[in-house]
Design an enzyme around this catalytic site. Structure first.
Site, mmCIF file in Angstrom:
data_model
loop_
_atom_site.group_PDB
_atom_site.id
_atom_site.type_symbol
_atom_site.label_atom_id
_atom_site.label_comp_id
_atom_site.label_asym_id
_atom_site.label_seq_id
_atom_site.Cartn_x
_atom_site.Cartn_y
_atom_site.Cartn_z
ATOM 1 N N SER A 67 1.480 -79.133 30.131
ATOM 2 C CA SER A 67 0.110 -79.503 29.777
ATOM 3 C C SER A 67 -0.424 -78.735 28.567
ATOM 4 O O SER A 67 0.158 -78.783 27.493
ATOM 5 C CB SER A 67 -0.746 -79.292 31.027
ATOM 6 O OG SER A 67 -2.049 -79.716 30.830
ATOM 7 N N ASP A 285 -5.281 -82.825 25.423
ATOM 8 C CA ASP A 285 -4.421 -81.650 25.599
ATOM 9 C C ASP A 285 -2.964 -82.084 25.393
ATOM 10 O O ASP A 285 -2.687 -83.235 25.037
ATOM 11 C CB ASP A 285 -4.647 -80.973 26.959
ATOM 12 C CG ASP A 285 -4.088 -81.780 28.117
ATOM 13 O OD1 ASP A 285 -3.876 -82.999 27.944
ATOM 14 O OD2 ASP A 285 -3.867 -81.204 29.195
ATOM 15 N N ALA A 390 -14.624 -79.700 34.416
ATOM 16 C CA ALA A 390 -15.351 -79.443 33.175
ATOM 17 C C ALA A 390 -14.402 -79.463 31.976
ATOM 18 O O ALA A 390 -14.789 -79.825 30.861
ATOM 19 C CB ALA A 390 -16.063 -78.101 33.275
ATOM 20 N N ASN A 391 -13.143 -79.117 32.211
ATOM 21 C CA ASN A 391 -12.174 -79.064 31.106
ATOM 22 C C ASN A 391 -11.755 -80.451 30.607
ATOM 23 O O ASN A 391 -10.937 -80.558 29.692
ATOM 24 C CB ASN A 391 -10.940 -78.256 31.533
ATOM 25 C CG ASN A 391 -10.244 -78.867 32.746
ATOM 26 O OD1 ASN A 391 -10.180 -80.083 32.897
ATOM 27 N ND2 ASN A 391 -9.714 -78.010 33.607
ATOM 28 N N ARG A 514 -11.995 -65.962 40.131
ATOM 29 C CA ARG A 514 -10.969 -66.733 40.852
ATOM 30 C C ARG A 514 -9.615 -66.535 40.169
ATOM 31 O O ARG A 514 -9.546 -66.514 38.938
ATOM 32 C CB ARG A 514 -11.444 -68.187 40.844
ATOM 33 C CG ARG A 514 -10.420 -69.188 40.921
ATOM 34 C CD ARG A 514 -10.839 -70.609 40.871
ATOM 35 N NE ARG A 514 -9.596 -71.324 40.941
ATOM 36 C CZ ARG A 514 -8.815 -71.590 39.896
ATOM 37 N NH1 ARG A 514 -9.164 -71.252 38.692
ATOM 38 N NH2 ARG A 514 -7.679 -72.208 40.085
ATOM 39 N N GLY A 517 -4.248 -70.565 38.980
ATOM 40 C CA GLY A 517 -3.042 -71.064 39.625
ATOM 41 C C GLY A 517 -1.950 -71.382 38.613
ATOM 42 O O GLY A 517 -0.822 -71.691 38.996
HETATM 43 P P1 NG1 Z 1 -6.118 -72.651 36.872
HETATM 44 O O1 NG1 Z 1 -5.230 -71.957 35.904
HETATM 45 O O2 NG1 Z 1 -5.705 -72.570 38.306
HETATM 46 O O3 NG1 Z 1 -7.561 -72.249 36.655
HETATM 47 C C1 NG1 Z 1 -6.237 -74.830 35.312
HETATM 48 C C2 NG1 Z 1 -7.600 -75.473 35.312
HETATM 49 C C3 NG1 Z 1 -7.675 -76.426 36.473
HETATM 50 C C4 NG1 Z 1 -6.550 -77.458 36.418
HETATM 51 C C5 NG1 Z 1 -5.217 -76.747 36.258
HETATM 52 C C6 NG1 Z 1 -4.070 -77.696 36.060
HETATM 53 C C7 NG1 Z 1 -9.756 -74.493 34.683
HETATM 54 C C8 NG1 Z 1 -10.740 -73.397 34.919
HETATM 55 N N1 NG1 Z 1 -8.661 -74.470 35.458
HETATM 56 O O4 NG1 Z 1 -6.045 -74.203 36.557
HETATM 57 O O5 NG1 Z 1 -8.927 -77.033 36.470
HETATM 58 O O6 NG1 Z 1 -6.785 -78.392 35.403
HETATM 59 O O7 NG1 Z 1 -5.250 -75.831 35.161
HETATM 60 O O8 NG1 Z 1 -3.824 -78.051 34.761
HETATM 61 O O9 NG1 Z 1 -9.990 -75.334 33.826
HETATM 62 ZN ZN ZN Z 2 -2.754 -81.726 30.817
#
Ligand code: NG1
Ligand code: ZN
Length: 570
Positions: A67, A285, A390-391, A514, A517
């Site tokens: 991604s 993205d 939001a992203n 937080r 992930g």
């Molecule tokens: P993590 O890295 O767990 O915050 C990010 C995005 C998620 C989701 C995942 C998968 C933010 C704050 N976090 O996760 O919303 O899109 O990547 O691509 O945007």
């Molecule tokens: Zn993506």
């Protein structure tokens, strides 16, 4: 024995597991430095076969992408038959397979899954089917080969769709599994996807004045060639988009200082795009499932229209059309009911957007944990479920009852006919399987065309509260245990009280911590009435986390220090 353990072992030896690695199937599947992923790919290939067998031979998708992450990373996620993310209860199996220490342990892990899921492995009629695709990362080719070995190890068959966006693969998977049924989703190719979306877009925008050219930053990723092909399909007389950051061949360019994540995080235009006031722009993205819009206002200020703005635009527009068309749901008991529209957000949604949705649009808002799989499931509970992070990652789901109502409602005035035509086309235009930057872009362009709205006109709906997202490097992010849809921490004990103590000092203050992930960091999100207050709140909480909870590396000078009583001392 239902499969050939010797074959599994011999192929597995070609894809040795790195020592000391601990793999976790996270928010977005496995994602890390590409050089660590060979064995993971092989084992996910195995899991895809098991999942397909469990589902009677349904086609399972495997997307190789990281991604918005930097080019050296890669990853893999599995796609369920209707295009959703892998069933959550199977994530543990993915993790188990990936971490099996030896070939014997791998064979045992496979047997455990077969037993736990009661998979009739020997049944020859259920041939396992997998489809795969990858983004433009240089590491992708070898990793696809490893997935293929994994599929072969359990005797499954796999079709490689080559370079595709993540949403393409979700779409293709859903099409393959619904072909010839009443739920047929479309022709299972990129061309089929382009034709379907182009036709729907033309229906909505027919006869209306065109918007000015949209400048699209494709993050130097797969979205560039994909969107070029789409433009060839639809024709420039229907849509004018100028693509920049379309270099998928030069090393190191993917997502580098460009793309939706960069623009959202730094609230600035990407490199490679000259943006003049009044021009319209958007960013994808790296795998083309996220979308944000932006422009420079008359004062020269950069203005972002993120996933929250896209969600509110979509929800407001669909509700308006439903009202005009007088669409109602037919309930099984023969009565009729209004369509149930809802919006799903995460803790990262701007507080202003939530107030706008509740108070102005008067639409219920549901909060889920971060990660689209959570939002997607929550959105399924509505007739029209709008979900966006939001992203910029999200989509709109229509229930079967809603699409049926769009098809069967007979309008009686030209306005009603037109609104019904728009709703039917929207159900085709909007990707029902997953967040999709191309489909979302077309949805936004279609809505703006119908409403003849500029980006600043769209932006006027509500003003974002200033917000800040920071990353803090810590020794062990697993000690941070989020609860309440990620808005609070249960652990480490005491940290939440310290955050609350700071938040209440700020007007409209909101802040949460937080663990990511997808990256080895902890995220700190802060919001307050002014930019300065937001910045201060953010740096105080970053300082508290870094100083008290295992910050590593050089301490960023901007992080503030607080004493035991919670007073800022530096
Ligand atoms: P993590 O890295 O767990 O915050 C990010 C995005 C998620 C989701 C995942 C998968 C933010 C704050 N976090 O996760 O919303 O899109 O990547 O691509 O945007
Ligand atoms: Zn993506």
């Amino acid at each position: 024995m239902s499969f050939d353990p010797a074959l599994v072992s011999s192929l597995s030896l070609k894809h040795p597991r790195p020592h000391n690695a601990n793999f976790v199937y996270g928010t977005a599947g496995f994602r890390m430095k590409a050089e660590l992923l060979d064995s993971v790919m092989f084992r996910v290939g195995i899991l895809a076969v098991l999942r397909s067998k469990k589902l009677g031979g349904k086609v399972i998708g495997a997307m190789i992408t990281a991604s918005h992450n930097p080019e050296q990373d890669n990853g893999i996620k599995l796609v369920e038959p209707l295009g959703e993310m892998l069933l959550q209860s199977w994530e543990g199996y993915a993790t188990r397979l990936a971490n099996a220490a030896t070939e014997a342990d791998l064979v045992q892990a496979i047997n455990e899954i077969i037993a736990a899921e009661q998979i009739d492995f020997g049944k020859l009629s259920t041939k396992a089917n997998v489809v795969c695709a990858r983004d433009t990362r240089p590491s992708g080719e070898a990793l696809v080969a490893a997935v293929k070995d994994g599929v072969a190890a359990l005797g499954g068959s796999i079709v490689d769709y080559g370079f595709k966006t993540t949403p393409h693969l979700h779409y293709i998977t859903r099409c393959l599994n619904t072909q010839g049924t009443p739920d047929a989703y479309g022709v299972p190719t990129e061309e089929g996807y382009n034709d379907k979306l182009a036709a729907a877009f033309k229906t909505i925008t027919a006869g209306l004045p065109r918007l000015s050219t949209l400048h699209l930053d494709a993050a130097n990723g797969i979205g560039a060639p994909a969107f070029k092909k789409f433009l060839e399909t639809i024709g420039s007389e229907h849509l004018s988009v100028h693509i920049v950051n379309d270099d998928i061949h030069s090393k190191g360019k993917l997502n580098s200082k460009c793309g939706a994540d960069f623009v959202k995080l730094y609230q600035t235009k990407p490199e490679g795009l000259d943006l003049a006031p009044g021009q319209r722009a958007a960013s994808f993205d790296g795998d083309a499932d996220r979308l944000v819009y932006y422009y420079i206002d008359d004062n020269g200020t950069f203005k972002l229209l993120d996933g929250d703005k896209i969600a509110t635009l979509a929800a407001g527009f669909i509700m308006e059309q439903v009202r005009i068309a007088k669409v109602q749901i037919h309930k099984p008991d023969g009565t009729k009911a209004p369509l149930h529209v809802g919006l799903v957000q995460t803790a990262y949604a701007n507080g202003s957007s939530t107030s706008y949705v509740k108070n102005t649009l008067q639409v219920p808002v549901v909060f889920t944990q971060t990660g689209v799989k959570h939002l997607h499931h929550a959105a399924e509970h509505f007739d029209v479920g709008v979900y966006f992070e939001a992203n910029g990652h999200g989509t709109v789901l229509f229930s079967k009852e809603a699409t049926h109502a769009f098809k069967t409602t007979q309008g009686s005035t030209p306005e009603e006919h037109r609104a019904l035509e728009i709703l039917r086309a929207l159900a085709d235009l909007i990707n029902q399987s997953v967040g999709d930057a191309t489909s979302d872009l077309l949805m936004v362009e279609a809505i703006l065309t119908v409403k003849q709205l500029s980006l600043s006109g769209w932006d006027k709906a509500y003003a974002d509260l200033p917000s800040r997202q920071e990353k803090v490097l810590v020794a062990q992010r697993s000690i941070f245990k989020p609860i309440n849809a990620d808005t609070e921490l249960a652990e480490p004990l005491g940290l939440q009280d310290k955050i609350n103590q700071q938040v209440q000092k700020f007007n409209k203050g909101r802040c949460f911590v937080r663990p990511s992930g997808t990256e080895d960091i902890v995220r700190v999100y802060a919001e307050a009435e002014t930019r300065d207050e937001t910045e201060t709140l953010s740096q105080i909480v970053c300082g508290i986390v870094f100083d008290g909870y295992g910050g590593v590396g050089e301490r960023p000078a901007k992080f503030k220090k607080v004493d035991a009583a919670g007073n800022v001392v530096a």
